[in-house]
Design a protein around this motif. Structure first.
Motif, short mmCIF file in Angstrom:
data_model
loop_
_atom_site.label_atom_id
_atom_site.label_comp_id
_atom_site.label_asym_id
_atom_site.label_seq_id
_atom_site.Cartn_x
_atom_site.Cartn_y
_atom_site.Cartn_z
N PRO A 296 53.38 32.13 20.67
CA PRO A 296 53.15 32.39 22.09
C PRO A 296 53.37 31.15 22.94
O PRO A 296 53.50 30.04 22.43
N ILE A 297 53.41 31.37 24.21
CA ILE A 297 53.45 30.28 25.19
C ILE A 297 52.00 29.86 25.41
O ILE A 297 51.14 30.70 25.67
N ILE A 298 51.73 28.57 25.30
CA ILE A 298 50.37 28.06 25.49
C ILE A 298 50.40 27.14 26.70
O ILE A 298 51.14 26.15 26.72
N ARG A 299 49.62 27.48 27.70
CA ARG A 299 49.58 26.72 28.94
C ARG A 299 48.14 26.45 29.35
O ARG A 299 47.22 27.14 28.92
N LYS A 300 47.95 25.45 30.18
CA LYS A 300 46.62 25.07 30.65
C LYS A 300 46.57 25.23 32.17
O LYS A 300 47.35 24.60 32.88
N LEU A 301 45.66 26.08 32.63
CA LEU A 301 45.47 26.24 34.06
C LEU A 301 44.47 25.21 34.55
O LEU A 301 43.55 24.83 33.82
N LYS A 302 44.64 24.77 35.77
CA LYS A 302 43.67 23.86 36.39
C LYS A 302 42.48 24.71 36.83
O LYS A 302 42.54 25.37 37.87
N GLN A 303 41.42 24.71 36.03
CA GLN A 303 40.28 25.59 36.27
C GLN A 303 39.62 25.35 37.63
O GLN A 303 39.05 26.25 38.22
N GLU A 304 39.70 24.12 38.12
CA GLU A 304 39.06 23.79 39.39
C GLU A 304 39.87 24.27 40.59
O GLU A 304 39.42 24.21 41.73
N LYS A 305 41.07 24.78 40.35
CA LYS A 305 41.95 25.22 41.43
C LYS A 305 42.05 26.75 41.45
O LYS A 305 42.73 27.33 40.60
N PRO A 306 41.38 27.41 42.39
CA PRO A 306 41.47 28.88 42.47
C PRO A 306 42.91 29.34 42.64
O PRO A 306 43.71 28.70 43.34
N GLY A 307 43.25 30.44 42.00
CA GLY A 307 44.57 31.03 42.15
C GLY A 307 45.60 30.60 41.12
O GLY A 307 46.76 30.99 41.19
#
Length: 128
Positions: free
Chosen positions: A71-82
Motif C-alpha cells: 500500500p501507499i503509506i503517508r503521514k498526515l499533519k494531525q495538527e492541520k485540519p483538512g
C-alpha cells in the motif's frame, strides 16, 4: 509492509479466528479494519509485515485471501485540519480511485488505489 485483503464470514468469531491464527504463527497486525458488505461476508484489510507468509497461513486455514499488495503509506499533519481532504483531493484530481483507506498503529494513512504508482507520485508531499 503489505495490505492483505481477506473475506471473512459475517458471523461471531470470524475475526477472532483470523487474529488468533495469525498470532499463533508470529504475524502481527499493524493496522486495518473489517467492513460488512452483506449478511454473509465481510472484507478485512490489514497491514502486515510479511504478506506472503500471512497469505499462505490463511489459505492453509481455509480463509479466502483476495489480494496482497504494497500500500501507499503517508503521514498526515494531525495538527492541520483538512489533511485527509487535501490528500484525497490530490488523488481524485489525478483520476485515481481509492479502494481501501485506514490508519496504522503509528497514525499513518494506508491507501490502496486503482493506480498506486501514480498515487505515490501525487501524494509525495505526504511521504513518510
Amino acid at each position: 509492509m503489505y495490505n492483505i485483503h481477506v473475506i471473512l464470514k459475517n458471523q461471531p468469531g470470524s475475526l477472532a479466528e483470523f487474529g488468533k491464527i495469525l498470532g499463533e504463527n508470529g504475524i502481527g497486525l499493524e493496522g486495518g479494519g473489517v467492513f460488512s458488505t452483506d449478511s454473509i461476508s465481510s472484507h478485512a484489510n490489514f497491514l502486515v509485515e510479511n504478506g506472503e507468509a500471512a497469505q499462505e497461513i490463511l489459505i492453509k486455514e481455509g480463509f479466502k485471501v483476495l489480494s496482497i499488495s504494497q500500500p501507499i503509506i503517508r503521514k498526515l499533519k494531525q495538527e492541520k485540519p483538512g489533511e485527509l481532504g487535501s490528500i484525497t483531493n490530490a488523488i481524485a484530481l489525478a483520476g485515481i480511485n481509492i479502494l481501501v483507506q485506514y490508519s496504522d498503529h503509528n497514525n499513518r494513512l494506508i491507501l490502496v488505489t486503482d493506480n498506486d504508482k501514480l498515487a505515490r507520485e501525487v501524494t509525495i508531499d505526504w511521504a513518510v
